[in-house]
Each structure stands twice: as structure tokens, then as C-alpha cells.
Write an enzyme that holds these catalytic residues in place. Sequence first.
Site, PDB file in Angstrom:
ATOM      1  CE1 TYR A   1     -22.156  34.077  43.022  1.00 39.32           C
ATOM      2  CE2 TYR A   1     -22.877  32.713  41.179  1.00 39.32           C
ATOM      3  CZ  TYR A   1     -22.926  33.039  42.518  1.00 39.32           C
ATOM      4  OH  TYR A   1     -23.740  32.328  43.359  1.00 39.32           O
TER       5      TYR A   1
ATOM      6  CD  GLU B   1     -10.081   8.335   3.676  1.00 37.07           C
ATOM      7  OE1 GLU B   1     -10.508   9.510   3.631  1.00 37.07           O
ATOM      8  OE2 GLU B   1      -9.074   7.955   3.050  1.00 37.07           O
TER       9      GLU B   1
ATOM     10  CG  PHE C   1      -4.475   8.430   9.275  1.00 39.56           C
ATOM     11  CD1 PHE C   1      -5.851   8.483   9.350  1.00 39.56           C
ATOM     12  CD2 PHE C   1      -3.887   7.244   8.857  1.00 39.56           C
ATOM     13  CE1 PHE C   1      -6.640   7.394   9.021  1.00 39.56           C
ATOM     14  CE2 PHE C   1      -4.666   6.147   8.523  1.00 39.56           C
ATOM     15  CZ  PHE C   1      -6.042   6.221   8.601  1.00 39.56           C
TER      16      PHE C   1
ATOM     17  NE  ARG D   1     -18.632  36.371  45.628  1.00 38.55           N
ATOM     18  CZ  ARG D   1     -19.790  35.767  45.902  1.00 38.55           C
ATOM     19  NH1 ARG D   1     -19.789  34.594  46.525  1.00 38.55           N
ATOM     20  NH2 ARG D   1     -20.940  36.316  45.577  1.00 38.55           N
TER      21      ARG D   1
ATOM     22  CG  HIS E   1      -5.256  13.748  -2.260  1.00 39.71           C
ATOM     23  ND1 HIS E   1      -5.485  12.951  -3.363  1.00 39.71           N
ATOM     24  CD2 HIS E   1      -5.511  12.954  -1.178  1.00 39.71           C
ATOM     25  CE1 HIS E   1      -5.853  11.746  -2.974  1.00 39.71           C
ATOM     26  NE2 HIS E   1      -5.890  11.724  -1.652  1.00 39.71           N
TER      27      HIS E   1
ATOM     28  CG  ASN F   1      -1.677   9.770   5.561  1.00 34.75           C
ATOM     29  OD1 ASN F   1      -2.491  10.122   6.399  1.00 34.75           O
ATOM     30  ND2 ASN F   1      -1.756   8.625   4.916  1.00 34.75           N
TER      31      ASN F   1
ATOM     32  CE1 TYR G   1      -3.542   2.640   0.290  1.00 36.38           C
ATOM     33  CE2 TYR G   1      -2.306   3.454   2.188  1.00 36.38           C
ATOM     34  CZ  TYR G   1      -3.299   3.624   1.233  1.00 36.38           C
ATOM     35  OH  TYR G   1      -4.036   4.778   1.224  1.00 36.38           O
TER      36      TYR G   1
END
Length: 518
Positions: free
Chosen positions: A286, A420, A334, A289, A87, A200, A57
Site C-alpha cells: 500500500y 469568554e 474574532f 501503490r 494583555h 483583537n 464598548y
Amino acid sequence: MAAAELVEVGTGPLDPGDVVRVARHGAGVRLTDEALAEVARSRDVIDALAADSQPHYGVSTGFGALATRHIPVEMRTALQRGLVRSHAAGNGPEVEREVVRALMLLRLSTLATGRTGARPSTVTAYAGLISAGLTPVVHEYGSLGCSGDLAPLAHAALALMGEGEVRDASGALLPAAEALAEHGLEPVVLAEKEGLALINGTDGMLGMLLLAVADLRLLLATADVAAAMSVESLMGTDAVFAADLQRLRPQLGQAVSAGNLRAVLAGSGVMASHRGPGCTRVQDAYSLRCSPQVHGAARDTVDHAAAVAERELASAVDNPVVTPDGRVESNGNFHGAPVAYVLDFLAIVAADVASMSERRTDRFLDAHRNHGLPPFLAHDPGVDSGLMIAQYTAAGIVSEMKRLAAPASVDSIPSSAMQEDHVSMGWSGARKLRRAVDGLTRVVAIEVLTAARGLDLRAPLEPSPATGAVRDALRAAGVQGPGPDRHLAPEIEAAVEAVRSGDVLAAAQQALSDHRLA
């Protein structure tokens, strides 16, 4: 570039401060000999796999849902080049220069570990791009925070190949090939595995996290200064910040914040004017304080986020990865979830600290709650509106910050043909956090501006040395004191810059001899 301006990138984790130096202040980089040797060693592993008849791969296959196809040797350069080109699909406005430089440095750091299998020549070329001050054009949209910040990193890799556009150190937009040539850099022709190695990783969201942590640490210390100024100007009590009371609830950040408030208020003539048996102020609202409790919890959250970031800096995020013993293994490192969660936590923190700051600002403007100050701190109330609309501005920012506090990491939209099928949306979380940090800067600046005017209106009572120094620093920056209405926007912007640059915090710090504001 002088050696002192270079950040060394080796096989170990980067220092967070070095990431800020490169991203924000333009420092260059230098690869260590150890890193280059480790890069060469892992590349030998990839070269051996490239010659193998079995598919591997990212080396000899397609990507993602297309990983079932074996790619012959003669097509592998096109495979890697096509991966980067396809990409590099970002869209929308340009991302800030400091963010792009951060993500490039962090990708370089992973490449330098030798766990990605990139060639030494490619890693060296990537370092050269950073040191030359060339910033690839990266766009707002394109990352789902899983399989890495794919589109943003692909735009950076595209520039390394001599394609796409970059901005030089002056900000001029140039074709990447032209910019590389001007700096004596050769476009890289990618070999097996290198396209994946360059895109990646969680580098974009991590870079933005590191920048936000640095900014928030400055802003939280400044928020303590602002809160002290408000307590003082509103004739509040500092008794609640006593160390023994804080120890009853031993939260670490709370103790730091309360210590800051005590130090900044020390020596205040305003505070001294209403101490003693005649004082009827038993306890404050508040927003006055409880400021150590809120600011302290914010500090603890920032510390947690910083710890996650430091672990991520020690990571080598890629898929597949070359292990130290020479295996090449697929993995899920990743996935951006660890970073995505803390990015969301910090957006909540920023919104809540800003919300409390705005409430303190609002108290100054209401004559029923500001203990003797004029309505809206106006010179001639009715004729003058004073700081009325400054509070509107702060309120509008806080409202947006509350929307930005909605988490990005709980969303997931499947991609890559359901390969994915669960993504982190960490990039989106980082982008909204940057807007939230800017909002907090502005809201705290408006409080400081308002409290400084309140101090002036308490004359002849004298402020503490620290708060007086902050008021004087604002005046020197162009933020005027009380008087008839005038164009307020430039003064607000001057206060914002004084907060963002650290000048407000520095002014308070310089007036303190024995306490470090942190």
C-alpha cells in the site's frame, strides 16, 4: 527600500504570496491612499462616539467582563495603554520572526480596511515598524485563539508604544524605544478604541496557517518525487498510476499526485528492466501503490485550508467593528474556530503523509522486502549498519507527529470570568502544526536520501531523468552515495535542507519538459 520590495496594503484582501514575502523574505509594506482615506473616515465615527455621553464598548468602557464601567475622557489614554500592557502577558520561548511579521502584516491589513477605527497616524506607524524590520518579542504561550490572538498581538502593540523588546533585522535584541529612535520612528500614544484595534484578531493563527499551506504544497509535491524514487528503487510497478485507473475515482488531488508519479518515472531504465510477461509483481504494498490516494487526499485538504485562509484574509476581524455605513457594533468574528479546525486538519495530513513515507523508507532496509538490495543498504552488512538508524530517526519523528495530530480545537478552557466561555485554541493548533511541518520535511528527506542510495545500488540500470537529477542534486549537496559507514547526521541534515529549500523538487522539475509538478 526599493519599490519592488514593498507589498501594497489596501482595503482589499492580501495575496497569500505577499504574506509569505513579508513574513519570510523581509519585504516592507506601503499603505495605499484609498486605505488611509477609509481609515480616516472610520476614525471620524470613533471620535464622534468618544464625545458621546452614552457608553460605547471599547471606546468609553472597560473590556471583557469589565465592560460595565464607563471611563471618563481624561482616563481613556491610560485605558488603552493599560489594555496593551496587561494583555502583553505572553510567556515561554520566543516565537519565530516570520510568524511575528506575518501576524503584524495581517493586523495591518485589517487596520487598513477602516473597520477598526484606528487613526491614520497609528496605522502608518504600524506599517513603519514592519518596514523597518523591527520584530517585537512575542512568546509561545498567551493566546486562546478567541477575542483574537490577544497576548501575541499585545506584545506587538507594546513595541509600537515604545515599550518591551524587539529584534532588529540582524536579530539583535533591543529595547523597543531605542530601536524606534534608531529608525526615526515615534512611539504611539494610543487614543480611544486603538488598544482593542491592535490586539483583537486571528492574525497569529492565520499567519501560521498561510505559511504552513505554502510549505505543505512544496512538501506534497516533493513527497510525490520521493514516492516515485521509492517505487523505482524497490522495483515496483507504475501501472497502478495510469490515468484511466485514476479517473475511476475522480478525486482531484489524487489525479494530480498520480500524474506527478507518472511524469517522474517516465524514461526509467530501472522500471523498464522488469516490465513484460516475465514480471511477477502483480501489485505492490500500500505504501507504494496507494501513494496518490494518500498524497492526493492531503492535497485536497490543503486546498480546503487555503480556501478558509483566503476568506479570512478578506475579513476585518475586530470587536467592536466600524461598519461601512458608520455603525459601531459588537460581534463574534474574532472567534478562531474556522482557522483552528483547518490547522488541526493539516496536522493530521502531515502525520499521515509522513507515516506513509517512513513505511517506504523501512521497506528499503529489509532484505526480505527490498527485492535484491543489501540489508539496510549497507556496504558490508554486519560490519556496516548502513541506513538502519536513519529509519529510527524517521520513526521517532512520525511517532511525535501522530501525537501532534490530536486536535487542539476540541479543547476549551473558559476565561475572563466566564464572559469568554468557549475558545478555539487555534494558536495552539498553529504552533503544533509548525512542528508537524518540520517533521514531515525531515521524514521525506530521509526517504529521498534512502531511495537515492537504492538507485545507486541498482546500477548499471539507469534511473529516470527526474529521479537521476534528484540523486545528483543530493550528491552535490554533500549527501554521499553507498559506501562504508560514516557520520550520517550531517548528510541527513543536508537532505533536509535540500527538501525544505525546494532544491529536490526543482531538480526533478528541471528534468521534465512537459509536466508541471504541483
